[in-house]
Design an enzyme around this catalytic site. Structure first.
Site, mmCIF file in Angstrom:
data_model
loop_
_atom_site.group_PDB
_atom_site.id
_atom_site.type_symbol
_atom_site.label_atom_id
_atom_site.label_comp_id
_atom_site.label_asym_id
_atom_site.label_seq_id
_atom_site.Cartn_x
_atom_site.Cartn_y
_atom_site.Cartn_z
ATOM 1 N N HIS A 392 0.675 -1.383 -0.367
ATOM 2 C CA HIS A 392 -0.131 -0.195 0.206
ATOM 3 C C HIS A 392 0.715 1.193 -0.175
ATOM 4 C CE1 HIS A 392 -3.593 2.094 1.379
ATOM 5 N NE2 HIS A 392 -3.093 2.598 1.495
ATOM 6 N N GLU A 393 1.557 1.396 1.022
ATOM 7 C CA GLU A 393 2.520 2.191 1.523
ATOM 8 C C GLU A 393 3.414 2.629 -0.098
ATOM 9 O OE1 GLU A 393 1.495 4.464 2.919
ATOM 10 O OE2 GLU A 393 0.414 3.067 4.654
ATOM 11 N N HIS A 396 1.726 4.621 -2.643
ATOM 12 C CA HIS A 396 1.867 5.942 -2.453
ATOM 13 C C HIS A 396 3.070 7.039 -3.013
ATOM 14 C CE1 HIS A 396 -2.052 6.731 -0.714
ATOM 15 N NE2 HIS A 396 -1.313 5.638 0.643
ATOM 16 N N HIS A 399 3.618 6.739 -7.148
ATOM 17 C CA HIS A 399 2.684 7.881 -7.283
ATOM 18 C C HIS A 399 3.192 9.080 -7.187
ATOM 19 C CE1 HIS A 399 -1.620 9.266 -7.573
ATOM 20 N NE2 HIS A 399 -0.739 9.532 -8.423
#
Ligand code: ZN
Length: 600
Positions: A392-393, A396, A399
């Protein structure tokens, strides 16, 4: 926090490779001090443009460039200070640095608050000229947003009153927060053996994940009971917040509070209503999940406090951090060579602070700034859940990495509306990867149960909140008083509709609105749901090897805030003005339900 899983007593014990390398930002705290000393002159460099911003495109460009330099400087100082402080939040020297840069940043903000109003006072033709002037190309987006907000700008006198009113109007949330965090006393909850458990916002959710149903029930009744005692005060704070939104919407000449709130992202109100409608059409799937869970847990009745206890015991697989990294790296392979290589650099360039030590900030986040690495803070345990958090991290961070690399500073940071797309896409890629390779029934069911939790928490629950938020604003706009009674009735009706006939409605459930801070964030939660749905689309196609979708997705990662979020997504193939992407997400949920029942 499970103490036996925290392998390290102090930061010194942790090998360097598991700690982020903040020295890449500032080699020493002295270098930070040297930069800090430059902030004042950087503010003055922007201040000297006061009164002449609109003299020419060239002057405006110079002013904006100076401001960008200042912003970058402040961001870097702040980023270093808060990352360092998060390593050990008890360290007062580090806290001191955070405080100093925070107050310096506030000072800069106050001293430069004349900039937007000065620009907005310029005639529209001048602003439109600036917008297309090649000198200002990197700032065109900012000017476009200013032009758009101009019809909602009021006279200097009204603006002055509005700015003076902002502090007293902000008291609602402050009161809510003080009441629940400082004044409210929550009694302890007893488990089946009569042992007392302290309840606070963190431990409450841990109690609800307990296999001890007595503890779950007691924790729920004690916790919600404490909130219910203050229902009238909570109703008054929420009422005040809603009225504040309506006040701003009216003074800024919007039709409604919701329209005013969605304006900055240019989301048509219809998209918000459409999301809620589409979720309503798929409530039977949630009802089916509730029945499934009731059956699996062999419960006499399903209560709110049973929702968080997993259907499948966490698969007892130990996944050491290095192996977790390998799994994530493998899972994102379908995103292509460049993505995979960049993700690997997170490990060897030390973007990540992996393990818990006493004093470290809890949870997980991805941070950093434009010219730094997109750092990640974790409190990693060697299990599957933590491996999903890592994926998940990293979503981020990559991105951020791509937007920072391909966008000028001014349009690099992506809007909240798009923030959870990349993180969820990575989690889903990991899910599909692991699901395909799961070699035991237990593992397969565990993965599916984990996915159900995401769907319930991110798609259904957030839309449930979004509906409540919409309805109470509409009520207030129609002159219906928001009282503890009307708020609770509205909440209970939505809750019953969402969870269906197999969920017993405990008398305290209707007070849940009292404890949700997001209702003070101004139509915020629906963004989790739209991001989540878009990610379902991307992840599925990319996992299936659709390279056209993958390439559009990679372009999406590079686009920062260069366009309105709906346009950015549409360019990548997801048009949220249409219900199809949300429907496609529910297809994933339905297939997972089918698979669970087949595997069982
Ligand atoms: Zn996230």
């Amino acid at each position: 926090m499970i103490p036996e899983m925290d392998q390290y007593k102090t930061r010194q014990d942790i090998p360097e490779s598991f700690k982020w390398n903040l020295n890449l930002m500032y080699p020493t705290p002295q270098d930070w001090e040297a930069d800090f000393a430059r902030v004042e002159s950087a503010i003055v460099s922007v201040e000297r443009f006061k009164g002449r911003l609109c003299h020419s495109a060239h002057t405006l460009h110079e002013a904006f460039e100076e401001q960008s330099k200042l912003d970058l400087l402040i961001e870097r100082l702040y980023s270093y200070a808060h990352h360092l402080s998060d390593e050990d939040t008890r360290n007062s020297e580090n806290l001191g640095r955070v405080d100093r840069i925070r107050s310096k940043a506030a000072d800069a903000g106050a001293r430069l608050s004349w900039m937007d109003p000065e620009l907005l006072e310029a005639p529209m033709e001048i602003l439109k000229g600036f917008h297309v002037d090649p000198v200002l190309v990197n700032h065109a987006r900012r000017i476009e947003l200013l032009i758009r907000s101009k019809p909602h700008q009021r006279s200097a006198e009204v603006e002055e009153v509005l700015s003076l009113a902002s502090e007293p109007l902000g008291v609602a949330y402050k009161t809510f927060s003080l009441l629940e965090n400082a004044d409210m006393k929550i009694p302890h909850a007893k488990d089946a053996e009569g042992k007392e458990h302290e309840l606070n916002h963190g431990s409450y959710s841990a109690c609800l994940e307990s296999s001890d149903r007595v503890l779950r029930k007691n924790a729920f009744e004690t916790y919600f009971g404490a909130y219910a005692q203050y229902q009238n005060t909570f109703a008054a704070t929420l009422d005040a917040h809603v009225k504040k939104q309506i006040f701003y919407a009216k003074t800024r000449r919007f039709q409604s509070a919701i329209e005013a709130s969605l304006f900055s992202d240019q989301i048509p109100v219809g998209v918000y209503h459409g999301l809620i409608d589409t979720v309503h059409q798929h409530l039977p799937l949630l009802h089916r999940w509730v029945s499934l869970k009731k059956r699996e847990l062999k419960l006499p009745e399903m209560q709110l406090y049973d929702l968080f206890y997993p259907m499948v015991k966490p698969a007892k697989v130990e996944i050491p951090y290095e192996q977790g990294c390998k799994l994530v790296a493998e899972a994102v392979r379908p995103l292509g060579e460049d993505y995979a290589k960049t993700l690997e650099s997170a490990f060897h360039e030390r973007w990540i602070d992996v393990f818990y030590t006493p004093g470290k900030r809890g949870g997980a986040y991805s941070g950093g700034m434009y010219t730094s690495k997109p750092y990640i803070l974790l409190n990693h345990k060697n299990n599957l859940n933590s491996t999903f958090t890592l994926a998940h991290e990293l979503g981020h961070s990559l991105h951020s990495y791509y937007s920072n690399r391909y966008q000028p500073y001014q349009t690099a940071s992506y809007p909240i509306f798009l923030a959870e797309v990349a993180s969820t896409t990575n989690e889903m890629l990991l899910h599909f990867y692991l699901n395909e390779r799961a070699d035991s029934k237990e593992m397969k069911l565990y993965l599916l149960d984990h996915l159900f939790t995401q769907f319930r928490g991110t798609l259904y629950r957030q839309v449930q909140f979004a509906e409540f938020e919409r309805d109470i604003h509409a009520m207030a706009e129609k002159g219906i008083p928001l009282t503890a009674q009307t708020l609770s009735e509205t909440y209970a009706a939505i809750q019953a509709k969402f969870y269906g006939p197999d969920m017993v409605m405990h008398d305290l459930v209707k007070y849940e609105w009292t404890r949700i801070p997001h209702f003070y964030y101004n139509f915020y939660v629906y963004k989790y749901s739209t991001s989540f749905a878009a990610a379902q689309y991307f992840a599925k196609k990319i996992f299936e090897g659709d390279t056209a979708v993958r390439d559009l997705y990679l372009d999406f990662l590079k686009s920062g805030s260069s366009r309105d979020p709906l346009e950015t997504l549409k360019k990548a193939g997801v048009d949220l003005r249409d219900s199809k992407p949300i429907e496609a997400a529910f297809k994933v949920f339905e297939e997972a339900l089918n698979e669970f029942e087949r595997t069982r």
